[in-house]
Design a protein around this motif. Structure first.
Motif, PDB file in Angstrom:
ATOM      1  N   CYS A 227     161.249 -16.605  41.336  1.00 12.63           N
ATOM      2  CA  CYS A 227     160.854 -15.241  40.557  1.00 12.63           C
ATOM      3  C   CYS A 227     160.008 -15.526  39.154  1.00 12.63           C
ATOM      4  CB  CYS A 227     162.201 -14.545  40.077  1.00 12.63           C
ATOM      5  SG  CYS A 227     163.185 -14.052  41.293  1.00 12.63           S
ATOM      6  N   ALA A 228     160.282 -16.766  38.908  1.00 15.58           N
ATOM      7  CA  ALA A 228     159.435 -17.158  37.508  1.00 15.58           C
ATOM      8  C   ALA A 228     158.181 -17.394  37.981  1.00 15.58           C
ATOM      9  CB  ALA A 228     160.123 -18.263  36.739  1.00 15.58           C
ATOM     10  N   ILE A 229     157.869 -18.202  38.965  1.00  9.60           N
ATOM     11  CA  ILE A 229     156.347 -18.464  39.542  1.00  9.60           C
ATOM     12  C   ILE A 229     155.678 -17.239  39.763  1.00  9.60           C
ATOM     13  CG2 ILE A 229     155.313 -19.735  41.151  1.00  9.60           C
ATOM     14  CD1 ILE A 229     157.502 -21.637  41.473  1.00  9.60           C
ATOM     15  N   ALA A 230     156.167 -16.091  40.462  1.00 11.10           N
ATOM     16  CA  ALA A 230     155.714 -15.099  40.826  1.00 11.10           C
ATOM     17  C   ALA A 230     155.177 -14.244  39.485  1.00 11.10           C
ATOM     18  CB  ALA A 230     156.580 -14.252  41.672  1.00 11.10           C
ATOM     19  N   ALA A 231     156.053 -14.212  38.571  1.00  7.77           N
ATOM     20  CA  ALA A 231     155.814 -13.578  37.476  1.00  7.77           C
ATOM     21  C   ALA A 231     154.616 -14.117  36.531  1.00  7.77           C
ATOM     22  CB  ALA A 231     156.892 -13.403  36.489  1.00  7.77           C
ATOM     23  N   VAL A 232     154.666 -15.445  36.545  1.00  9.71           N
ATOM     24  CA  VAL A 232     153.889 -16.341  35.878  1.00  9.71           C
ATOM     25  C   VAL A 232     152.370 -16.133  36.718  1.00  9.71           C
ATOM     26  CG1 VAL A 232     152.994 -18.701  35.382  1.00  9.71           C
ATOM     27  CG2 VAL A 232     155.140 -17.969  34.855  1.00  9.71           C
ATOM     28  N   ILE A 233     152.316 -16.159  37.842  1.00 13.09           N
ATOM     29  CA  ILE A 233     150.916 -16.067  38.492  1.00 13.09           C
ATOM     30  C   ILE A 233     150.453 -14.481  38.431  1.00 13.09           C
ATOM     31  CG2 ILE A 233     150.165 -15.714  40.795  1.00 13.09           C
ATOM     32  CD1 ILE A 233     151.639 -18.269  41.751  1.00 13.09           C
ATOM     33  N   TYR A 234     151.248 -13.803  38.585  1.00 12.71           N
ATOM     34  CA  TYR A 234     150.632 -12.257  38.560  1.00 12.71           C
ATOM     35  C   TYR A 234     150.702 -11.314  37.360  1.00 12.71           C
ATOM     36  CZ  TYR A 234     150.701 -12.199  43.720  1.00 12.71           C
ATOM     37  OH  TYR A 234     150.533 -12.691  45.017  1.00 12.71           O
ATOM     38  N   VAL A 235     151.705 -11.123  36.426  1.00 10.04           N
ATOM     39  CA  VAL A 235     151.566 -10.637  35.341  1.00 10.04           C
ATOM     40  C   VAL A 235     150.368 -10.844  34.388  1.00 10.04           C
ATOM     41  CG1 VAL A 235     152.933 -10.154  33.324  1.00 10.04           C
ATOM     42  CG2 VAL A 235     154.251 -10.305  35.452  1.00 10.04           C
ATOM     43  N   PRO A 236     150.105 -12.078  34.282  1.00 13.61           N
ATOM     44  CA  PRO A 236     149.057 -12.491  33.032  1.00 13.61           C
ATOM     45  C   PRO A 236     147.667 -11.958  33.301  1.00 13.61           C
ATOM     46  CG  PRO A 236     150.406 -14.288  33.171  1.00 13.61           C
ATOM     47  CD  PRO A 236     150.903 -13.285  34.395  1.00 13.61           C
ATOM     48  N   GLN A 237     147.535 -11.715  34.678  1.00 10.50           N
ATOM     49  CA  GLN A 237     146.215 -11.014  35.348  1.00 10.50           C
ATOM     50  C   GLN A 237     146.176  -9.601  35.185  1.00 10.50           C
ATOM     51  OE1 GLN A 237     144.682 -13.260  38.998  1.00 10.50           O
ATOM     52  NE2 GLN A 237     146.581 -13.828  38.898  1.00 10.50           N
ATOM     53  N   ALA A 238     146.959  -8.963  34.737  1.00 11.75           N
ATOM     54  CA  ALA A 238     147.235  -7.224  34.752  1.00 11.75           C
ATOM     55  C   ALA A 238     146.078  -6.890  34.026  1.00 11.75           C
ATOM     56  CB  ALA A 238     148.590  -7.121  34.346  1.00 11.75           C
ATOM     57  N   ALA A 239     145.659  -7.214  32.957  1.00  8.81           N
ATOM     58  CA  ALA A 239     144.588  -6.682  31.848  1.00  8.81           C
ATOM     59  C   ALA A 239     143.480  -6.918  32.684  1.00  8.81           C
ATOM     60  CB  ALA A 239     144.782  -7.180  30.527  1.00  8.81           C
ATOM     61  N   ALA A 240     143.051  -8.183  33.532  1.00  5.27           N
ATOM     62  CA  ALA A 240     141.883  -8.212  34.056  1.00  5.27           C
ATOM     63  C   ALA A 240     141.625  -7.309  35.355  1.00  5.27           C
ATOM     64  CB  ALA A 240     141.819  -9.832  34.437  1.00  5.27           C
ATOM     65  N   TRP A 241     142.634  -7.274  35.786  1.00  6.59           N
ATOM     66  CA  TRP A 241     142.709  -6.201  37.205  1.00  6.59           C
ATOM     67  C   TRP A 241     142.417  -4.735  36.880  1.00  6.59           C
ATOM     68  CZ3 TRP A 241     147.724  -9.070  39.370  1.00  6.59           C
ATOM     69  CH2 TRP A 241     147.241 -10.254  40.106  1.00  6.59           C
TER      70      TRP A 241
ATOM     71  N   THR B 141     143.383  -3.123  24.574  1.00 10.89           N
ATOM     72  CA  THR B 141     144.734  -4.177  24.514  1.00 10.89           C
ATOM     73  C   THR B 141     145.509  -3.660  25.657  1.00 10.89           C
ATOM     74  OG1 THR B 141     145.927  -2.597  23.008  1.00 10.89           O
ATOM     75  CG2 THR B 141     144.854  -4.397  22.114  1.00 10.89           C
ATOM     76  N   PHE B 142     146.283  -4.564  26.292  1.00 13.40           N
ATOM     77  CA  PHE B 142     147.140  -4.177  27.391  1.00 13.40           C
ATOM     78  C   PHE B 142     148.638  -4.702  26.680  1.00 13.40           C
ATOM     79  CE2 PHE B 142     149.410  -4.731  31.702  1.00 13.40           C
ATOM     80  CZ  PHE B 142     148.946  -3.588  32.080  1.00 13.40           C
ATOM     81  N   ASN B 143     149.181  -3.620  26.359  1.00 12.07           N
ATOM     82  CA  ASN B 143     150.603  -3.964  25.879  1.00 12.07           C
ATOM     83  C   ASN B 143     151.678  -4.135  26.783  1.00 12.07           C
ATOM     84  OD1 ASN B 143     152.982  -3.493  24.205  1.00 12.07           O
ATOM     85  ND2 ASN B 143     152.177  -1.974  23.008  1.00 12.07           N
ATOM     86  N   LEU B 144     151.790  -5.331  27.106  1.00 13.62           N
ATOM     87  CA  LEU B 144     152.718  -5.998  28.118  1.00 13.62           C
ATOM     88  C   LEU B 144     154.209  -5.602  27.584  1.00 13.62           C
ATOM     89  CD1 LEU B 144     151.640  -9.426  29.257  1.00 13.62           C
ATOM     90  CD2 LEU B 144     152.157  -7.365  30.588  1.00 13.62           C
TER      91      LEU B 144
END
Length: 566
Positions: free
Chosen positions: A97-111, A126-129
């Motif tokens: 779960c932690a690996i999936a979150a680290v891979i996908y969530v930080p790319q949200a703003a760029a996507w 700004t992308f308010n996580l």
């Protein structure tokens, strides 16, 4: 051991029950995977709150699938992971779960920025996580709590029948009994009450005057001096429709030629107590105002609230020097999504009644002097308009054509064109039978260009590849849609990937946001494309590309000036 009672044997085979508050590790794993994938691009950029709502919904669905799989596995009494290994397995799931979150969530703003660039929107500042996570957690907890309440009801129903039959049969029967009761109560009470409350609230809004709307001074508009339909009977959208649009002087100033005063007829829900009587009232106004002596008559089916897009009608009035009559009839107080779901068939029934009433009169007139008859509809309006002509109106004394924009994914004729399109044409820009009668354009498209010459009836669909209302499919839950197959539409991100369940949820949310984009994308249809469509359908005399550009600029400027007042 051999002397164990039936009760003891049953207890020995049952899985150990977990406390109600203890989360399911498998449910958490699937939920986090769903949550992480929800950050991937879709058709429309999502603000943080919608991203949070979507993330929470995805997590809850993933959690339900994961935990439900465990429950089903135990119900079938299949072998489970041995107790000594369970702790290690749970640790592995948490790490995954932690690996999936680290891979996908930080790319949200760029996507999100990539999607915004496709739609000519500026990047997010700004992308308010933190906001996304807060909304997601609250949404997920509420949904999971609701799910646990449903399970508690199922267990209670199962316990009631357990004394008369085996445990597994009792569990299944209890679930069926509880779900049937729940659906009956919800459909019979909650849904009806909700529909009634929404309808009453929208009806109260409908009686108000939109800012800037005034009773027409012309005798060519409903609610004015030449109309049998009173101003108060128009409804909010009808008042806007007869207030908007060019007058004779506006058209003459633009073309430099003499023009007629365009006719705009509208019958709101308060004009009569049935679609048939509304249609008759509208027909009476058309006859009184001389609409059947004009060159063109347009039957415009509104969206859910009764709105007729002025940008779809005004170009035609300019292009034909005001020698146009347009009629619309309101069928609902509700917004289009609510009307489509809560009032199925109402748009089609109303549009069919209006077409039938006007077509019967139109058909009695001499063919060489009656106006050309066209249909128009945006969104849910196209849904009704598409279905309005009966079979005989396509043959013999047929109507002349149509312009339909943003057809919802339930439009049967649109779906047929997609399904039976000519080989080699994409589903987002289908060519049907060479374009003899049906043509599809996107932003900046030219409806005059097709492999075949026009036939007797000319119909143009305006469709943008990024319009989720057009391209949503229920089958996306379990298979990728054809519009994702390369080549994709010009405003669909190449980073968009199909995931089971996830993509359907994303595009479902996109439908709610599809009009919040610049014109020419999503569900916001541009004036220039309406001009192109009407040019191909109605063939105005002496119309040039320069005229089209000037008119698009003029109407866009006027629309921007009044956009805040409506």
């Amino acid at each position: 051991m051999e002397s164990m009672t039936k009760s003891q044997r049953s207890t020995a085979t049952e899985p150990e029950a977990s406390p109600w508050w203890l989360p399911s590790y498998v449910g958490l794993f699937v939920g986090v995977i769903f949550f992480a994938l929800m950050f991937t691009p879709s058709l429309i950029p999502r603000p943080p709150i919608f991203q949070g709502l979507l993330g929470g919904l995805a997590f809850a669905i993933g959690y339900a699938i994961g935990h439900g799989s465990v429950v089903l596995w135990r119900y079938l009494e299949l072998p489970e992971v041995p107790r000594p290994w369970r702790r290690a397995a749970n640790i592995v799931l948490v790490i995954a779960c932690a690996i999936a979150a680290v891979i996908y969530v930080p790319q949200a703003a760029a996507w999100q920025d990539e999607v915004r660039a496709r739609l000519n929107m500026p990047p997010v500042e700004t992308f308010n996580l933190l906001l996304v996570f807060a909304v997601a957690v609250i949404t997920a907890l509420l949904l999971i709590l609701l799910g646990r309440l449903v399970l508690a009801g199922v267990r209670a129903a199962s316990a009631g029948v357990y004394r008369w039959m085996p445990r597994r049969i009792a569990s299944l029967l209890g679930a069926v009994i509880f779900i049937v009761l729940l659906v009956t109560i919800v459909n019979g009470t909650l849904v009806s009450a909700t529909i009634g409350a929404i309808d009453r609230a929208q009806a109260l809004v409908d009686v108000t005057d939109p800012p800037g709307a005034v009773v027409p001074a012309e005798d060519t508009r409903s609610g004015g001096p030449g109309s049998s339909i009173e101003w108060r009977q128009l409804g909010r959208a009808g008042k806007r429709f007869v207030t908007e649009g060019p007058r004779k002087a506006d058209i003459e100033a633009f073309t430099g030629r003499q023009a007629l005063e365009p006719i705009r007829v509208y019958a709101g829900l308060r004009a009569a107590d049935s679609p048939e009587k509304q249609a008759e009232a509208a027909l009476a106004d058309l006859i009184r105002m001389g609409a059947f002596s004009r060159s063109i008559l347009v039957i415009a089916t509104p969206t859910g609230t009764g709105w007729v897009d002025n940008n779809g009608i005004a170009p035609l009035e300019y292009m034909h020097d005001g020698d146009i009559a347009t009629v619309g009839v309101q069928y609902s107080y509700l917004q289009s999504p609510f009307s489509l779901v809560l009032e199925p068939g109402r748009a089609q029934d109303s549009a069919a009644a209006v077409f039938r009433t006007i077509y019967r009169y139109w058909k009695t007139l001499p063919e060489d002097s009656r106006p050309r008859l066209y249909l128009f509809g945006l969104s849910l309006g196209s849904h009704g308009s598409e279905a309005s002509p009966p079979l005989h109106a396509w043959l013999g004394d047929s109507f002349d054509g149509a312009v339909w924009s943003g057809p919802p994914f339930r439009n049967r004729l649109w779906l047929t064109i997609q399904r039976d399109r000519d080989e080699g044409s994409p589903s987002w820009r289908p060519v049907f039978e060479g374009g003899a009668n049906f043509r599809v354009i996107g932003h900046g498209g030219d409806a005059s260009d097709a492999p075949s010459d026009w036939g007797r009836v000319r119909m143009v669909y305006i469709v943008y590849p990024s319009d989720a209302i057009v391209f949503f499919e229920e089958s996306m839950f379990y298979r990728p849609p054809e519009w994702l197959t390369p080549p994709r539409g010009e405003d669909v991100s190449p980073l968009l990937r199909w995931y089971p369940i996830i993509t359907a949820l994303q595009v479902g949310i996109d439908m709610m946001l599809s009009a919040e984009v610049p014109p020419g994308h999503g569900h916001d249809y541009a004036v220039a494309d309406y001009i192109s469509a009407w040019n191909a359908v109605s063939a105005p005399a002496n119309w040039t590309d320069e005229d089209a550009k000037r008119l698009a600029t003029k109407i866009e400027t006027e629309t921007a000036k009044h956009s805040g007042s409506w």
